[in-house]
Design a protein around this motif. Structure first.
Motif: not given
Lengths: 110, 337
Positions: B186, B223, B225, B247, B258
């Motif tokens: 993150k 994580s 994006a 995210g 995130y």
């Protein structure tokens, strides 16, 4: 496949009806039509995606730059009647949380 | 070359004479061959008309004067075509130049973005990345930490071709500058988001899935994006589930935070990471659904990971109307039994 862009201007509101596919070939035209509408202060731009059955990430790029432009110019943008396949793209990219989206058919709910 | 043209010119005259007298197909075929040599030697249309006029004058010295004038008229009319043809030749040369420049850029990109698939005890890694055009807007990267952990990034720049490829180099250098061991997925995404937001055109953005595998705990921390969700294959349940992660894409909003998730990886389990080139594959007008991709992966799951990803790509490539509209990247991690 083509994208037909039809813009109806009302008082402080522009309705953009799209039909076809938004991809790398049609996205530049969409950008050219959409961005100037978001540059008018106080304007609400409503983009109707009811007849858009395919959009790729290039299309998302156009809506992201339009969103940035609304913030810079004090206008608003709403996307309405988004089909499931296209909505999925907004959800995966997390854009559903920062954009005003509405996937229901106009006039049925709300 | 002038000599050759003289030969062809004489040839043209003979063929024409023969045709006027007999109208046979053979001379038509002959003139077709002659005109091909003319094109090869950049002979312009008006030069051919001129040749025709001369040949006629030699063959029929008593030709009607009116007819001769009409031929001169035709000659003038052909000049613009000749110029258009020359312009076309120049453009073709320029296009070849550009093509070779792009291929130099593409091979440079390969070197710049190169990553080595690491060897991790107990983990079988396979990866394939196929660009739709010359340059790849997909990117994957492995970082092996000193603590034995493995960092894996899979990213997709929206937009295709050269701008996307240039953008990827920036991401790669930003990532290279991080002290890898100390950074969580993150934190890496948060940092990259700032880099992209500051440096990239507003209509460009990047999706990335960043994962860190800790072999000692058999744990995957990750994580996302806005990246196309990957899949987790649970060997004991023999089932695939979408890897849950939410995210915002990189480069849209500067202050994005995130979420980080984790997943326990048991023996025989697989982690499947991909880009939207995989899910956006089309067979004619039909989209290939993710269930179908998972079915194909399952079909080859007995193979080592590298063979698995290669076979999956080949499977889709073989579909009759398969069209790769976007760069295609598929990465599989399998914990060995």
């Amino acid at each position: 496949m083509n994208l037909v862009i039809d813009v109806v201007e009302e008082n402080n509101k522009s309705v953009v009806n799209l039909s076809g596919e938004i991809d790398a070939y049609t996205a530049p035209n969409l950008k050219e039509s959409l961005l100037p509408l978001t540059q008018k202060e106080g304007n609400t731009v409503e983009v109707d995606l009811g007849n858009v059955n395919y959009m790729d990430s290039t299309g998302l790029g156009v809506f992201i730059s339009a969103l940035k432009s609304t913030k810079e110019n004090g206008s608003e943008m709403k996307l309405v009647n988004i089909q499931d396949r296209v909505l999925r793209l907004f959800k995966i990219t997390g854009l559903d949380e920062i954009m005003d989206l509405n996937s229901t058919i106009r006039g049925v709910t709300e | 070359m002038d000599d050759m043209i003289k030969v062809d010119a004489a040839n043209y005259k003979d063929l024409m004479k023969h045709y006027i007298e007999t109208q046979d197909e053979q001379s038509l075929y002959g003139v077709e061959q002659v005109s091909k040599t003319f094109i090869k030697n950049n002979i312009l249309p008006e030069e051919i008309v001129n040749l025709h006029i001369q040949a006629l004058a030699e063959l029929y010295p008593n030709m009607l004067e009116d007819f001769q004038h009409s031929m001169d008229f035709l000659l003038e009319a052909m000049i613009a075509y000749g110029m258009a043809h020359q312009e076309y030749q120049t453009l073709r040369e320029k296009q070849n130049e550009l093509k070779s420049e792009i291929s130099v850029a593409a091979s440079m990109q390969k070197t710049l973005l190169g990553t080595t698939k690491p060897t991790i005890e107990g983990l079988d890694i396979g990866v394939i990345s196929v660009p739709a055009h010359q340059m790849n807007g997909d990117y994957h990267h492995f970082v092996k930490g000193k603590d034995g952990s493995l960092g894996i990034a899979v990213a997709d720049v929206i937009g295709k071709g050269i701008p996307a490829a240039l953008c990827m180099s920036m991401i790669k250098y930003a990532m290279d500058s991080y002290p890898e061991e100390s950074m969580t997925p993150k934190a890496i995404l948060k940092n990259l988001n700032r880099v992209v937001e500051r440096n990239v055109d507003p209509s460009m953005f990047i999706t990335m899935f960043y994962a860190q595998y800790l072999p000692t705990e058999n744990l995957l921390q990750y994580s996302s994006a806005g990246h196309e969700p990957g899949y987790y294959y649970n060997a004991s349940a023999d089932s695939f589930t979408e890897i849950e992660s939410k995210g915002l894409v990189l480069g849209v909003s500067p202050a994005t935070e995130y979420n980080q998730y984790e997943l326990k990886v048991d023996k025989g389990d697989m982690i499947i990471l991909l880009t939207d080139g995989v899910t956006e594959c089309r067979d004619g007008e039909r989209f290939i659904e993710s269930e179908e991709i998972l079915d194909v992966i399952k079909q080859y799951s007995h193979l080592p990971s590298q063979e698995m990803v290669t076979q999956v790509y080949k499977h889709f490539e073989k579909l009759q109307e398969f069209e790769l509209r976007d760069d295609f990247t598929l990465l599989i991690l399998k914990r060995e039994v």
